[in-house]
Enzyme design. Sequence first.
Site, PDB file in Angstrom:
ATOM      1  N   SER A 577      33.818 -31.742 -29.093  1.00 26.52           N
ATOM      2  CA  SER A 577      34.922 -31.254 -29.914  1.00 26.52           C
ATOM      3  C   SER A 577      36.077 -30.784 -29.020  1.00 26.52           C
ATOM      4  O   SER A 577      36.598 -31.576 -28.247  1.00 26.52           O
ATOM      5  CB  SER A 577      34.419 -30.141 -30.836  1.00 26.52           C
ATOM      6  OG  SER A 577      35.369 -29.827 -31.811  1.00 26.52           O
ATOM      7  N   ASP A 667      31.490 -37.707 -39.084  1.00 25.85           N
ATOM      8  CA  ASP A 667      32.253 -36.527 -38.666  1.00 25.85           C
ATOM      9  C   ASP A 667      33.525 -36.395 -39.492  1.00 25.85           C
ATOM     10  O   ASP A 667      34.361 -37.286 -39.521  1.00 25.85           O
ATOM     11  CB  ASP A 667      32.590 -36.660 -37.180  1.00 25.85           C
ATOM     12  CG  ASP A 667      33.182 -35.391 -36.581  1.00 25.85           C
ATOM     13  OD1 ASP A 667      33.483 -34.455 -37.339  1.00 25.85           O
ATOM     14  OD2 ASP A 667      33.331 -35.352 -35.355  1.00 25.85           O
ATOM     15  N   HIS A 699      29.737 -33.806 -37.241  1.00 22.17           N
ATOM     16  CA  HIS A 699      30.402 -33.329 -36.024  1.00 22.17           C
ATOM     17  C   HIS A 699      29.416 -32.821 -34.965  1.00 22.17           C
ATOM     18  O   HIS A 699      29.624 -32.996 -33.770  1.00 22.17           O
ATOM     19  CB  HIS A 699      31.392 -32.230 -36.398  1.00 22.17           C
ATOM     20  CG  HIS A 699      32.322 -31.839 -35.297  1.00 22.17           C
ATOM     21  ND1 HIS A 699      33.127 -32.756 -34.632  1.00 22.17           N
ATOM     22  CD2 HIS A 699      32.595 -30.622 -34.733  1.00 22.17           C
ATOM     23  CE1 HIS A 699      33.848 -32.120 -33.719  1.00 22.17           C
ATOM     24  NE2 HIS A 699      33.543 -30.838 -33.753  1.00 22.17           N
TER      25      HIS A 699
END
Length: 724
Positions: A577, A667, A699
């Site tokens: 991320s 995601d 995610h």
Amino acid sequence: ILNNSEEIVTLYRELSHFPSLTSACIGPEVTTQYGGKYCNIYTECSQRDLERAENVKFCRQYLLFHDSQSIVYSGPSGNCTEIKGELLSRESPSGAQKAVLRKTSNSKGEEKQFLEVWEKNRKVKSIELTALEKHGPVYEDDQFGCLAWSHSETHLLYVAEKKRPKAESFFQPKAPELRDEEELAKPEPRDKVIKGDKFVFHEDWGETLGAKSTPTLCVLDIESSNVSVLEGIPEHISPGQAFWSPGDTGVVFTGWWHKPFRLGLRHCTNRRSALFYVDLTGRHCELLSDDTKAVWSPRLSSDQCRIVYLENSALGPHQQCSRLLMYDWYTKLTSTVLEVVPRQSFTGLYCTVLPELFWAADSQRVVLDTAQRSHQELFVVDTPTSSVTSLTKGAPTGSWTLLTIDRDLLVTRFSAPNCPPTLMVAFLPAPGEEAQVTWVCLEEARPLSGIAWAVHTFKPPPKQDNPQYAGLDFEAILLQPSPVPEKAQLPLVVMPHGGPHSVFVASWMLYPAALCRMGFAVLLVNYRGSLGFGQDSVASLPGNVGCQDVNDVQFCVEQMLQEELLDPKRVALLGGSHGGFLACHLIGQYPGTYRACVARNPVVNMASMIGCTDIPDSSRCMTEAGFSYDAVALPDPSQWVEMLRHSPMQYIDQVQTPVLLMLGEDDRRVPPKQGLEYYRALKARGIPTRLLLFPGNNHAISGVEAEADGFMNIALWLIQHLKC
């Protein structure tokens, strides 16, 4: 370095089997015929099952003999038992009953939900909620979901998806109806069917909440088995986190605004929301808090007089330092128990959820856990005086989480980077004596051999200081194999956390532990902007991503290479991320430092992501680029340019490092198109690149099979490109 794939598989299998303690419940107190007291502690755990490729849930119980102030004896009661199909469970206030929400599947694969009530040694109720057709699926998540007993123990409250009218195509064929005369004489109740709405889009609440759109509050009358849907909740509000008001006259809940449209809620404690009360008739709905803020986790005191909850500013950074507020049910007054902390020694509250039970028996004190720099600690807060006392000062160093408290008996989870989760209990001492708490281990997990760790503090050089928030420092947790062969230089894996407003605390983490046992040093970097360091640290990052955070990580790496026995020619990056965002930035801005890179669902182009993420307002887009978010306005051209300027994509021509990309196909937070954009740019420039796409993973890429396969690919990528 361990570089044989079969031996790495064996190592991962060994470390992945350590269970995670997820919840605990304390049973009623029993007095023996000799005057001694004991109670039962029920715990639930989750463990990876690599063969079944799923997380299995199991329970274990413990007997605890005590004198109400100290623990006399404790020990397990029987072996573990796997739990199947349970989505939610709650003990009644007296402990005499237990409610369970269970999911089952029939031979056709159709899922059904049952609400069960257990009493003593039997099941007394089993109600098929699916068949009642009063609502859609029941919510089991910790964002909206609840399963709350009324104080009288006669009703159960829960949250479910609102029932929608049936929709069909304009050209839906009609089935022939064959009925006898008696049937024709009866009126036929039919659900309203709306033609042409079969393919209408229904907004949801984003990452991990994809099936949740319009929550509604539901009440089960246990005696009659009747389910009713509460009315009177404003149309623009989505209710959740509900519980019964004092006297069972109504329901208190958190309500989130979903106008003009829904934004992602997971890990976002900045969504406009407020505390509400609705009576059981549905004719009266009252606002109990400020309606311009973000509030969550309301908890009613033991004496049913006060409600404590958390509050943040709406919008802005998606996680930040929170206020702790208290609403008095009878005076209707709200007071601030703890304020937002800029940067004092107690750095403030950073909780995505408060424990379900966290009030002391005196209904004056609350116990909670929160990040404090690179540790997670337990604190007791005296609500009348706002005093804060640590319950873990002098206890084993690592991270502590409160599972529950009842009759002042604390049940907690402790872990450290070299120690899997351990179950700890203690009695909360009297007011003013909390620091004298004595912890007892119920289920010990021994620290693993071969892993040493320490927390390092860094002060950025003057030229990298933020003039608006001058003097901030940051930290990193360094894991190293132990003992290190004399004069050996270890390869280093650098891991900045995601978020960006998140934090690595000194707790058990599978990937870092496994990499360390393989022979890598692992550096977990809490750059400025991390939670747990005060609100000033959080506020210093928006407008400076891609610069301040990148500089912090690079400075940290350079310092560690000078101070520790680390090999400067074998340094790799591993980030997910925003951590992937930083990894991609670092290989572009400092191409000579890093020999390998692994990026999991990385943000690479903030400008192209804003239209497809579930959180266009906060992290990685408008807020972190330094702009205010307006749901109505499109970014102007200068803002598009600025978002691109903050993104790793601008440095793509300088990248030389081989990159392994790992993307979750489902995601919603950082859609896989971000990673694909980077993959194609790298391939076009001849950079060694490999992409893994994990179906059915969001995610976190936390599916058991994806997580295990992902680790093996990471390990082999590092070995190959660091030449270990």
